[in-house]
Design an enzyme around this catalytic site. Structure first.
Site, PDB file in Angstrom:
ATOM      1  N   LYS A 188       1.000  -1.432  -0.033  1.00  6.78           N
ATOM      2  CA  LYS A 188       0.014  -0.077   0.120  1.00  6.78           C
ATOM      3  C   LYS A 188       0.818   1.178   0.130  1.00  6.78           C
ATOM      4  CE  LYS A 188      -3.822   2.298   2.542  1.00  6.78           C
ATOM      5  NZ  LYS A 188      -4.557   2.453   3.433  1.00  6.78           N
TER       6      LYS A 188
ATOM      7  N   LYS B  59      -2.127  -1.733  -3.813  1.00  8.88           N
ATOM      8  CA  LYS B  59      -2.987  -0.303  -4.015  1.00  8.88           C
ATOM      9  C   LYS B  59      -2.129   0.790  -4.154  1.00  8.88           C
ATOM     10  CE  LYS B  59      -5.881   1.849  -0.900  1.00  8.88           C
ATOM     11  NZ  LYS B  59      -6.572   1.863   0.662  1.00  8.88           N
TER      12      LYS B  59
HETATM   13  C1  PBG Z   1      -7.876   3.576   5.277  1.00 11.28           C
HETATM   14  C2  PBG Z   1      -7.928   3.342   3.823  1.00 11.28           C
HETATM   15  C3  PBG Z   1      -7.686   4.059   2.867  1.00 11.28           C
HETATM   16  C4  PBG Z   1      -8.117   3.568   1.603  1.00 11.28           C
HETATM   17  C5  PBG Z   1      -8.640   2.383   1.721  1.00 11.28           C
HETATM   18  N1  PBG Z   1      -8.430   1.998   3.127  1.00 11.28           N
HETATM   19  C6  PBG Z   1      -7.210   5.377   2.849  1.00 11.28           C
HETATM   20  C7  PBG Z   1      -5.841   5.973   3.039  1.00 11.28           C
HETATM   21  O1  PBG Z   1      -5.079   5.016   3.339  1.00 11.28           O
HETATM   22  O2  PBG Z   1      -5.760   7.248   3.323  1.00 11.28           O
HETATM   23  C8  PBG Z   1      -8.260   4.193   0.209  1.00 11.28           C
HETATM   24  C9  PBG Z   1      -9.295   3.672  -0.611  1.00 11.28           C
HETATM   25  C10 PBG Z   1      -9.350   4.660  -1.912  1.00 11.28           C
HETATM   26  O3  PBG Z   1      -8.717   5.536  -2.096  1.00 11.28           O
HETATM   27  O4  PBG Z   1     -10.302   4.112  -2.797  1.00 11.28           O
HETATM   28  N2  PBG Z   1      -6.602   3.145   5.457  1.00 11.28           N
END
Ligand code: PBG
Length: 328
Positions: free
Chosen positions: A198, A251
């Site tokens: 991520k 992601k």
């Molecule tokens: C929470 C989380 C996030 C997303 C999914 N879970 C945001 C972040 O890390 O700030 C992002 C999902 C998206 O942008 O569609 N930690």
């Protein structure tokens, strides 16, 4: 490659005629690849469109079942739940409350749709006042004390009937901590989809509006990955596998197709691609202007994720894609 027939024109176009194209297709997109994200909120009679994510809504529990019904009817087999709580606190305690919004949504949905795979996002950022994904102490995110809280969140989701939990916080050791807790508490069958790679991405903007989860101060670069790195993604995935992850996620997806490819090459594990909010909103905005053909662009984007090696795709386009695929 040595040429067998030097001098002859090679004709790849022979395989591109209508009758043949489908037969030699290397990858495809199917409704069974899709996971649909849903945002649930407290209150009643709420179906509130998220301004930066047109077509996606905040749902109160009395209306969410109808939406899930539509999702199921389209042939989508999995959803992922994100909670937007009414109250936040320093620790994010509403994240593991038995009567928390995700817990309530989860048991309600599972009761009505036992066949549907219900995944829950495990994180604290929507629930903490400071908006970070972990315990904040003198401006620093404390890794190991966060693990205890994440385990509590995952356990409470499992108790509510979640089939799979998806930790998105990026603390070190969280998969191990969660796996251990779930096993000890009798939830051996609950699987873990780890947000393994991520990235600290600018593509999460619309989600943070939607989930009210932007950090109040600072950013997430001390725990999410640096977009400059790819070998590090392999290390993260390796650790998650060792710690007990069942599925590895990358992601965002589009700017990280190389990472999807590398994880798929490296490991014999299912890889999920998260087609994130920013990727969704960019297309929606351009399509609204008539600058791109939405259907064509979206199907091509998702196909590229499959081609890169993704087995499953989390996408806010899931319902539309399911409809388009049905139409053929
Ligand atoms: C929470 C989380 C996030 C997303 C999914 N879970 C945001 C972040 O890390 O700030 C992002 C999902 C998206 O942008 O569609 N930690």
């Amino acid at each position: 490659m040595n040429s067998l027939f030097p001098g002859l024109i090679k004709r790849p176009r022979r395989l591109r005629v209508d009758k043949l194209r489908q037969l030699v297709k290397e990858t495809g997109l199917d409704v069974s690849d899709l996971i649909y994200p849903l945002f649930v909120v407290n209150g009643e009679n709420i179906k509130k469109e998220i301004p930066s994510m047109p077509g996606n809504y905040h749902w109160s529990l009395d209306l969410v079942l109808k939406e899930v019904q539509r999702v199921v009817k389209l042939g989508i087999g999995a959803i992922i739940l994100f909670g937007v709580p009414k109250n936040k606190d320093e620790e994010g305690s509403r994240a593991w409350a038995k009567d928390g919004i995700v817990q309530k949504a989860c048991s309600l949905i599972k009761e009505e749709f036992p066949q549907l795979l219900v995944i829950t996002d495990v994180c604290l950022c929507q629930y903490t006042e400071h908006g970070h994904c972990g315990v904040l102490d003198e401006g620093k995110i404390k890794n190991d004390s966060t693990l205890k809280l994440l385990s509590k969140v995952a356990f409470s989701h499992a108790q509510a009937g979640a089939d799979m939990v998806a930790p998105s916080d990026m603390m070190d050791g969280r998969v191990r901590a969660i796996r251990k807790t779930l096993d000890q508490k009798g939830f051996k069958e609950v699987s873990i989809m780890a947000y393994s790679a991520k990235y600290a991405s600018n593509f999460y903007g619309p989600f943070r509006d939607a989930a009210h989860s932007a950090p109040q101060k600072g950013d997430r670069r001390s725990y999410q990955m640096d977009p400059a790195n790819s070998r590090e993604a392999i290390k993260e995935a390796q650790l998650d596998i060792e710690e007990g992850a069942d599925i590895l996620m990358v992601k965002p997806a589009l700017s990280y197709l190389d990472i999807i490819y590398r994880l798929k090459e490296e490991f014999n594990y299912p890889v999920a691609a998260y087609n994130v909010s920013g990727e969704y909103s960019l297309v929606k905005a351009a399509a609204k202007q008539g600058w791109v053909d939405e259907k064509g662009v979206v199907l091509e984007m998702l196909l590229s994720m499959k081609r890169a090696g993704a087995d499953l795709i989390l996408t806010y386009f899931a319902k539309e894609v399911a409809k388009w695929l049905k139409e053929g």
